[in-house]
Design an enzyme around this catalytic site. Structure first.
Site, PDB file in Angstrom:
ATOM      1  N   ASP A   1      -4.779 -15.195   7.205  1.00 31.59           N
ATOM      2  CA  ASP A   1      -3.451 -15.638   6.779  1.00 31.59           C
ATOM      3  C   ASP A   1      -2.773 -16.520   7.812  1.00 31.59           C
ATOM      4  O   ASP A   1      -1.820 -17.250   7.480  1.00 31.59           O
ATOM      5  CB  ASP A   1      -2.555 -14.431   6.488  1.00 31.59           C
ATOM      6  CG  ASP A   1      -2.948 -13.707   5.213  1.00 31.59           C
ATOM      7  OD1 ASP A   1      -3.614 -14.325   4.367  1.00 31.59           O
ATOM      8  OD2 ASP A   1      -2.598 -12.526   5.067  1.00 31.59           O
TER       9      ASP A   1
ATOM     10  N   ARG B   1      -7.460 -17.328  -9.105  1.00 33.74           N
ATOM     11  CA  ARG B   1      -8.171 -16.627  -8.033  1.00 33.74           C
ATOM     12  C   ARG B   1      -9.258 -15.716  -8.606  1.00 33.74           C
ATOM     13  O   ARG B   1      -9.102 -15.151  -9.687  1.00 33.74           O
ATOM     14  CB  ARG B   1      -7.172 -15.842  -7.178  1.00 33.74           C
ATOM     15  CG  ARG B   1      -6.161 -16.762  -6.523  1.00 33.74           C
ATOM     16  CD  ARG B   1      -5.070 -16.029  -5.782  1.00 33.74           C
ATOM     17  NE  ARG B   1      -5.575 -15.375  -4.580  1.00 33.74           N
ATOM     18  CZ  ARG B   1      -4.799 -14.710  -3.730  1.00 33.74           C
ATOM     19  NH1 ARG B   1      -3.488 -14.622  -3.958  1.00 33.74           N
ATOM     20  NH2 ARG B   1      -5.318 -14.149  -2.663  1.00 33.74           N
TER      21      ARG B   1
ATOM     22  N   SER C   1     -13.322  -8.730   2.519  1.00 32.21           N
ATOM     23  CA  SER C   1     -12.059  -8.709   1.783  1.00 32.21           C
ATOM     24  C   SER C   1     -11.455  -7.317   1.806  1.00 32.21           C
ATOM     25  O   SER C   1     -12.032  -6.364   1.242  1.00 32.21           O
ATOM     26  CB  SER C   1     -12.263  -9.154   0.332  1.00 32.21           C
ATOM     27  OG  SER C   1     -11.092  -8.910  -0.434  1.00 32.21           O
TER      28      SER C   1
ATOM     29  N   ARG D   1       0.819  -1.207   0.000  1.00 27.68           N
ATOM     30  CA  ARG D   1       0.000   0.000   0.000  1.00 27.68           C
ATOM     31  C   ARG D   1       0.855   1.260   0.000  1.00 27.68           C
ATOM     32  O   ARG D   1       0.511   2.258  -0.658  1.00 27.68           O
ATOM     33  CB  ARG D   1      -0.951  -0.044   1.195  1.00 27.68           C
ATOM     34  CG  ARG D   1      -2.070  -1.083   1.009  1.00 27.68           C
ATOM     35  CD  ARG D   1      -2.649  -1.560   2.326  1.00 27.68           C
ATOM     36  NE  ARG D   1      -3.844  -2.384   2.134  1.00 27.68           N
ATOM     37  CZ  ARG D   1      -3.816  -3.691   1.837  1.00 27.68           C
ATOM     38  NH1 ARG D   1      -2.650  -4.312   1.682  1.00 27.68           N
ATOM     39  NH2 ARG D   1      -4.941  -4.365   1.687  1.00 27.68           N
TER      40      ARG D   1
END
Length: 431
Positions: free
Chosen positions: A319, A119, A163, A24
């Site tokens: 994760d 994905r 998400s 980011r």
């Protein structure tokens, strides 16, 4: 990569800069109006993919060790690339970059490796198309073709799944919209994008009303600045679990990012009786940091503590579930994970990868469509497959330290996707 049972892990492993925050920082710095210097930038292959894509779009980037200098070109200063942008294995790169490219006045093509191309991408193509860009996928997957538009239309969009990547793509596109864009979350997700935008001088408004609503007003300038990235808590989770599972262990993780939307693993491990101390709480890069010390093993675990992870916890430790599955084999009542069907859409089908490898190591595991239940088990060494998934490779490296005999991980080098040097650092704390 081969591993054998260890008696303890002791030391202060040096962790990489947080991968999510590094992505980011680079992406927003690229559209800032001037130079941004980023210290402790992640050297992961995923973040290298982000830098390479930005270079192809005309952004000057200099890398000196773990310091990265990004010469921002402004929100409309990116240039047309003559080649397809290769996002490698990085879902964060392709989805967040798509949000930025949706607001440019040229066409871009994005692709990635075979794993990334499996994905789902319609999750971003739908809102970006509503904003006025043309996003063409390949049967809902990469490669993507994006014909940008400036300005974009502001929208109000309710996330179909929890998400942070979808939320971030929309917010970054919202910088190029003619008005206010709002994303509505039914369950909170990691808020690194909102924090990073604020660090670059962008006003982000958040309120709780029929779900959490995050709003951004288009047209705001992006101001450059200097920053230092905290250490990655997801990378630290492997050492945390290793220490928790072995009596006599003592691991200290310094400058660790403890953002509340990412630190659920600390809460879960405390609930399970792991001895964890949070020290030297600070703020860095608009992110909370701390020194985290873990002393093993699981002697303090009470059998009546429910070992179940589900619901709102899941988005904030998605994760870490592979390594928590390994922890589950060492708990008196095992561990059940539910509401985690998103794991099937990661670098591998992580539910399947976890179950297959745990069974090879002698664990008793039950599979659900949205998770699994693993019983307390004595692990034995086995030859297992990383399935080209960095978190599977690292989780089962820790499993190998807990198992009788030798464990061999095929394809272990994929750990470099998020943590180059992981195995060397792990071996450095093994006793």
């Amino acid at each position: 990569m081969k591993l054998k049972r260890a008696s303890a892990v002791v030391g202060t492993p040096e962790l990489p800069g947080d991968k999510s925050i590094s992505h980011r920082a680079a992406l927003i710095a690229a559209i800032a109006e001037g130079e941004t210097r980023i210290q402790n930038f992640s050297a992961s292959a995923d973040c290298v993919s982000t830098l390479n894509c930005l270079r192809e779009l005309g952004v000057q980037i200099k890398v000196d060790g773990s310091e990265v200098a990004v010469m921002g070109v402004g929100k409309t200063g990116l240039r047309l690339s003559n080649i397809t942008l290769d996002c490698g294995n990085s879902g964060t790169t392709i989805r967040l970059l798509a949000g930025i490219l949706a607001g440019q006045d040229f066409e871009s093509s994005l692709t990635g490796d075979d794993s990334l191309k499996s994905r789902p991408m319609e999750r971003i193509s739908t809102p970006l198309t509503q904003m006025g860009a043309s996003v063409v996928s390949t049967d809902g997957h990469a490669p993507l073709k994006i014909q940008g538009r400036n300005p974009l239309n502001p929208i109000e969009f309710r996330l179909p799944v929890a998400s942070a990547q979808i939320k971030s793509a929309i917010l970054l596109a919202g910088l190029h919209a003619n008005g206010e864009t709002t994303v509505i979350e039914s369950a909170p997700t990691r808020d690194h994008t909102e924090r990073m935008l604020e660090l670059f001088g962008i006003e982000v408004r958040s309120e709780d009303r029929d779900g959490k609503r995050i709003s951004i007003r288009g047209g705001q300038p992006v101001s450059p600045g200097d920053m230092k990235i905290p250490a990655d808590i997801s990378a630290g989770s492997f050492f945390m679990v290793a220490a928790a599972c072995m009596p006599g262990s003592d691991i200290t993780l310094r400058n660790l990012g403890v953002n509340p939307t990412r630190s659920a693993i600390v809460d879960v491990m405390k609930r399970l009786g792991v001895e964890i101390d949070i020290l030297n709480v600070d703020n860095q890069c608009n992110e909370p940091t701390a020194t985290v010390r873990i002393r093993g093993g699981l002697q303090a675990t009470r059998e009546n503590v429910p070992a179940r992870i589900s619901g709102a916890f899941i988005p904030n430790l998605i994760d870490e579930i592979p390594i928590l599955a390994v922890l589950g084999t060492q708990l008196a009542n095992g561990l059940e994970v539910r509401d985690a069907s998103e794991l099937r859409h990661k670098e591998s089908d992580r539910i399947s990868s976890i179950i297959t490898n745990l069974k090879l190591m002698g664990a008793e595991v039950t599979e659900f469509s949205d998770g699994f239940y693993v019983k307390s088990s004595n692990l034995r060494g086995a030859r297992i497959d990383a399935y080209s998934d960095h978190r599977i490779a690292m989780a089962f490296a820790v499993a190998g330290l807990l198992a009788d005999g030798e464990t061999e991980i095929e394809g272990a080098d994929c750990a470099a996707v998020s943590f180059p040097g992981f195995f060397e650092i792990l071996q450095g704390v093994v006793r």
